[in-house]
Design a protein around this motif. Sequence first.
Motif, PDB file in Angstrom:
ATOM      1  N   LYS A 199     -11.031   2.581  -2.775  1.00  0.00           N
ATOM      2  CA  LYS A 199      -9.887   2.421  -1.981  1.00  0.00           C
ATOM      3  C   LYS A 199      -8.600   3.455  -2.349  1.00  0.00           C
ATOM      4  CE  LYS A 199      -7.852  -1.749  -3.938  1.00  0.00           C
ATOM      5  NZ  LYS A 199      -7.605  -2.956  -3.991  1.00  0.00           N
ATOM      6  N   HIS A 200      -8.725   3.880  -3.807  1.00  0.00           N
ATOM      7  CA  HIS A 200      -7.762   4.562  -4.328  1.00  0.00           C
ATOM      8  C   HIS A 200      -7.977   6.159  -4.168  1.00  0.00           C
ATOM      9  CE1 HIS A 200      -5.785   1.081  -6.162  1.00  0.00           C
ATOM     10  NE2 HIS A 200      -6.851   0.773  -6.498  1.00  0.00           N
ATOM     11  N   TYR A 201      -9.099   6.396  -3.584  1.00  0.00           N
ATOM     12  CA  TYR A 201      -9.411   7.833  -3.368  1.00  0.00           C
ATOM     13  C   TYR A 201      -9.034   8.183  -1.976  1.00  0.00           C
ATOM     14  CZ  TYR A 201     -11.546   8.375  -7.808  1.00  0.00           C
ATOM     15  OH  TYR A 201     -11.745   8.430  -9.109  1.00  0.00           O
ATOM     16  N   ILE A 202      -8.405   7.513  -1.097  1.00  0.00           N
ATOM     17  CA  ILE A 202      -7.851   7.910   0.077  1.00  0.00           C
ATOM     18  C   ILE A 202      -6.372   8.267   0.429  1.00  0.00           C
ATOM     19  CG2 ILE A 202      -7.449   6.824   2.528  1.00  0.00           C
ATOM     20  CD1 ILE A 202      -9.611   4.840   1.729  1.00  0.00           C
ATOM     21  N   LEU A 203      -6.252   9.504   0.781  1.00  0.00           N
ATOM     22  CA  LEU A 203      -4.941   9.961   1.489  1.00  0.00           C
ATOM     23  C   LEU A 203      -4.465   9.540   2.774  1.00  0.00           C
ATOM     24  CD1 LEU A 203      -5.252  13.643  -0.310  1.00  0.00           C
ATOM     25  CD2 LEU A 203      -4.526  11.441  -1.216  1.00  0.00           C
ATOM     26  N   THR A 204      -3.290   9.212   2.794  1.00  0.00           N
ATOM     27  CA  THR A 204      -2.900   8.489   4.013  1.00  0.00           C
ATOM     28  C   THR A 204      -1.979   9.644   4.738  1.00  0.00           C
ATOM     29  OG1 THR A 204      -3.042   6.561   3.278  1.00  0.00           O
ATOM     30  CG2 THR A 204      -1.799   6.497   5.510  1.00  0.00           C
ATOM     31  N   LYS A 205      -2.097   9.994   6.032  1.00  0.00           N
ATOM     32  CA  LYS A 205      -1.196  10.796   6.923  1.00  0.00           C
ATOM     33  C   LYS A 205       0.115  10.254   6.959  1.00  0.00           C
ATOM     34  CE  LYS A 205      -1.384  13.509  11.033  1.00  0.00           C
ATOM     35  NZ  LYS A 205      -2.368  14.056  12.058  1.00  0.00           N
ATOM     36  N   ILE A 206       1.093  10.891   6.469  1.00  0.00           N
ATOM     37  CA  ILE A 206       2.612  10.534   6.736  1.00  0.00           C
ATOM     38  C   ILE A 206       3.158  11.356   7.837  1.00  0.00           C
ATOM     39  CG2 ILE A 206       2.448   9.613   4.205  1.00  0.00           C
ATOM     40  CD1 ILE A 206       4.118  12.257   3.465  1.00  0.00           C
ATOM     41  N   LYS A 207       2.719  12.423   8.165  1.00  0.00           N
ATOM     42  CA  LYS A 207       3.235  13.363   9.218  1.00  0.00           C
ATOM     43  C   LYS A 207       2.372  14.052  10.163  1.00  0.00           C
ATOM     44  CE  LYS A 207       7.109  14.866   6.218  1.00  0.00           C
ATOM     45  NZ  LYS A 207       7.871  16.006   5.547  1.00  0.00           N
ATOM     46  N   GLU A 244      -0.719  11.653   2.018  1.00  0.00           N
ATOM     47  CA  GLU A 244      -0.173  11.522   0.528  1.00  0.00           C
ATOM     48  C   GLU A 244      -1.095  10.109   0.066  1.00  0.00           C
ATOM     49  OE1 GLU A 244       4.426  12.421  -0.164  1.00  0.00           O
ATOM     50  OE2 GLU A 244       3.703  10.366   0.130  1.00  0.00           O
ATOM     51  N   GLY A 245      -1.157  10.295  -1.417  1.00  0.00           N
ATOM     52  CA  GLY A 245      -1.888   9.106  -1.949  1.00  0.00           C
ATOM     53  C   GLY A 245      -1.596   9.483  -3.506  1.00  0.00           C
ATOM     54  N   GLU A 246      -1.941   8.362  -4.280  1.00  0.00           N
ATOM     55  CA  GLU A 246      -2.162   8.183  -5.762  1.00  0.00           C
ATOM     56  C   GLU A 246      -3.445   8.148  -6.059  1.00  0.00           C
ATOM     57  OE1 GLU A 246      -0.017   6.260  -9.341  1.00  0.00           O
ATOM     58  OE2 GLU A 246       1.347   6.851  -7.659  1.00  0.00           O
ATOM     59  N   LEU A 247      -4.217   9.074  -6.664  1.00  0.00           N
ATOM     60  CA  LEU A 247      -5.488   9.016  -7.129  1.00  0.00           C
ATOM     61  C   LEU A 247      -5.545   8.621  -8.367  1.00  0.00           C
ATOM     62  CD1 LEU A 247      -6.553  12.551  -5.666  1.00  0.00           C
ATOM     63  CD2 LEU A 247      -6.769  10.379  -4.656  1.00  0.00           C
ATOM     64  N   PRO A 248      -6.719   8.071  -8.853  1.00  0.00           N
ATOM     65  CA  PRO A 248      -6.904   7.536 -10.131  1.00  0.00           C
ATOM     66  C   PRO A 248      -6.788   8.850 -11.151  1.00  0.00           C
ATOM     67  CG  PRO A 248      -8.374   6.599  -8.608  1.00  0.00           C
ATOM     68  CD  PRO A 248      -7.768   7.711  -8.015  1.00  0.00           C
ATOM     69  N   CYS A 249      -6.598   8.387 -12.576  1.00  0.00           N
ATOM     70  CA  CYS A 249      -6.496   9.465 -13.254  1.00  0.00           C
ATOM     71  C   CYS A 249      -6.880   8.874 -14.898  1.00  0.00           C
ATOM     72  CB  CYS A 249      -4.921  10.022 -13.615  1.00  0.00           C
ATOM     73  SG  CYS A 249      -4.767  11.117 -14.807  1.00  0.00           S
ATOM     74  N   ALA A 250      -7.782   9.591 -15.385  1.00  0.00           N
ATOM     75  CA  ALA A 250      -8.351   8.963 -16.755  1.00  0.00           C
ATOM     76  C   ALA A 250      -7.305   9.065 -17.708  1.00  0.00           C
ATOM     77  CB  ALA A 250      -9.402  10.002 -17.259  1.00  0.00           C
ATOM     78  N   ASP A 251      -6.402   9.778 -17.832  1.00  0.00           N
ATOM     79  CA  ASP A 251      -5.348   9.704 -18.953  1.00  0.00           C
ATOM     80  C   ASP A 251      -3.919   9.730 -18.650  1.00  0.00           C
ATOM     81  OD1 ASP A 251      -5.204  12.204 -18.136  1.00  0.00           O
ATOM     82  OD2 ASP A 251      -5.310  13.407 -19.896  1.00  0.00           O
ATOM     83  N   LYS A 302      -0.226  11.727  -8.384  1.00  0.00           N
ATOM     84  CA  LYS A 302       0.406  11.607  -6.748  1.00  0.00           C
ATOM     85  C   LYS A 302       0.031  13.126  -6.209  1.00  0.00           C
ATOM     86  CE  LYS A 302       4.396  11.530  -4.135  1.00  0.00           C
ATOM     87  NZ  LYS A 302       5.989  11.311  -3.858  1.00  0.00           N
ATOM     88  N   THR A 303      -0.628  12.665  -5.024  1.00  0.00           N
ATOM     89  CA  THR A 303      -1.352  13.982  -4.343  1.00  0.00           C
ATOM     90  C   THR A 303      -0.755  14.211  -2.884  1.00  0.00           C
ATOM     91  OG1 THR A 303      -3.264  13.710  -5.681  1.00  0.00           O
ATOM     92  CG2 THR A 303      -3.435  14.970  -3.886  1.00  0.00           C
ATOM     93  N   THR A 304      -0.375  15.383  -2.671  1.00  0.00           N
ATOM     94  CA  THR A 304       0.110  15.770  -1.383  1.00  0.00           C
ATOM     95  C   THR A 304      -0.584  16.634  -0.740  1.00  0.00           C
ATOM     96  OG1 THR A 304       2.401  14.837  -1.862  1.00  0.00           O
ATOM     97  CG2 THR A 304       1.977  16.156   0.130  1.00  0.00           C
ATOM     98  N   VAL A 305      -1.158  16.656   0.545  1.00  0.00           N
ATOM     99  CA  VAL A 305      -2.007  17.712   1.076  1.00  0.00           C
ATOM    100  C   VAL A 305      -1.552  17.859   2.279  1.00  0.00           C
ATOM    101  CG1 VAL A 305      -4.202  18.608   1.897  1.00  0.00           C
ATOM    102  CG2 VAL A 305      -4.033  17.030  -0.282  1.00  0.00           C
ATOM    103  N   SER A 306      -0.865  19.250   2.740  1.00  0.00           N
ATOM    104  CA  SER A 306      -0.466  19.634   3.974  1.00  0.00           C
ATOM    105  C   SER A 306      -1.325  20.570   4.616  1.00  0.00           C
ATOM    106  CB  SER A 306       0.885  20.395   3.807  1.00  0.00           C
ATOM    107  OG  SER A 306       1.936  19.270   3.122  1.00  0.00           O
ATOM    108  N   ILE A 307      -2.040  20.190   5.876  1.00  0.00           N
ATOM    109  CA  ILE A 307      -3.095  20.975   6.252  1.00  0.00           C
ATOM    110  C   ILE A 307      -2.154  21.705   7.522  1.00  0.00           C
ATOM    111  CG2 ILE A 307      -5.242  20.986   7.642  1.00  0.00           C
ATOM    112  CD1 ILE A 307      -5.947  18.667   5.663  1.00  0.00           C
ATOM    113  N   ASN A 308      -2.424  22.825   7.935  1.00  0.00           N
ATOM    114  CA  ASN A 308      -1.870  23.508   9.071  1.00  0.00           C
ATOM    115  C   ASN A 308      -2.985  23.930  10.261  1.00  0.00           C
ATOM    116  OD1 ASN A 308       0.746  23.512   8.001  1.00  0.00           O
ATOM    117  ND2 ASN A 308      -0.151  25.258   6.563  1.00  0.00           N
ATOM    118  N   GLY A 348      -6.070   9.520  10.630  1.00  0.00           N
ATOM    119  CA  GLY A 348      -5.104   9.512   9.865  1.00  0.00           C
ATOM    120  C   GLY A 348      -5.294   9.301   8.471  1.00  0.00           C
ATOM    121  N   LYS A 349      -6.246   9.817   7.818  1.00  0.00           N
ATOM    122  CA  LYS A 349      -6.721   9.590   6.739  1.00  0.00           C
ATOM    123  C   LYS A 349      -7.648  10.915   6.020  1.00  0.00           C
ATOM    124  CE  LYS A 349     -10.322   6.199   7.307  1.00  0.00           C
ATOM    125  NZ  LYS A 349     -10.602   4.715   6.721  1.00  0.00           N
TER     126      LYS A 349
END
Length: 151
Positions: free
Chosen positions: A143-151, A58-65, A70-76, A125-126
């Motif tokens: 530093k705002h383009y990093i998603l951190t592993k939460i699970k 999870e992480g919060e990526l920058p947005c122009a507008d 808020k981005t969540t990526v689940s990888i199996n 972990g990222k």
Amino acid sequence: MKTLKTMVVAMVLGLTACNNQATTPPVENEKNKDTVVLNEQDTVHNSKNSLDWAGVYEGELPCADCAGIKTTVSINMDGSFKKKEQYNGKKGSFDTEGILVWDSTGSIITLSSKTDSTKYKVGEGKLITLDTQGKIIEGELAKHYILTKIK
């Protein structure tokens, strides 16, 4: 004659010293006894086979507008993924799913779906979001383009 022998011996010692530099182990002392020295690039270990990469990031990526995405990526482990993007301050979210593809180095994944294709460098972990050319984003917002592993 003595000078010629001295020159030949000096030349042989000089050549021998140059050839043995790469194979001479480092001198062990208190400062470097825990240091691992690699003379060759390690091509066997990479993110794909050395890290616990499956999970939820999870992480919060920058947005122009908007205030951020808020981005969540689940990888199996089977290579499938689900990605959810919620634009802060806006209604609705974007959900994508598909199969990830590893690059030839085993360090970068591409999450490909019908509507999206995003590259990430996989770290411990990222996930580091890459630009459209597959390069790490640099600068003030990096530093705002990093998603951190939460699970």
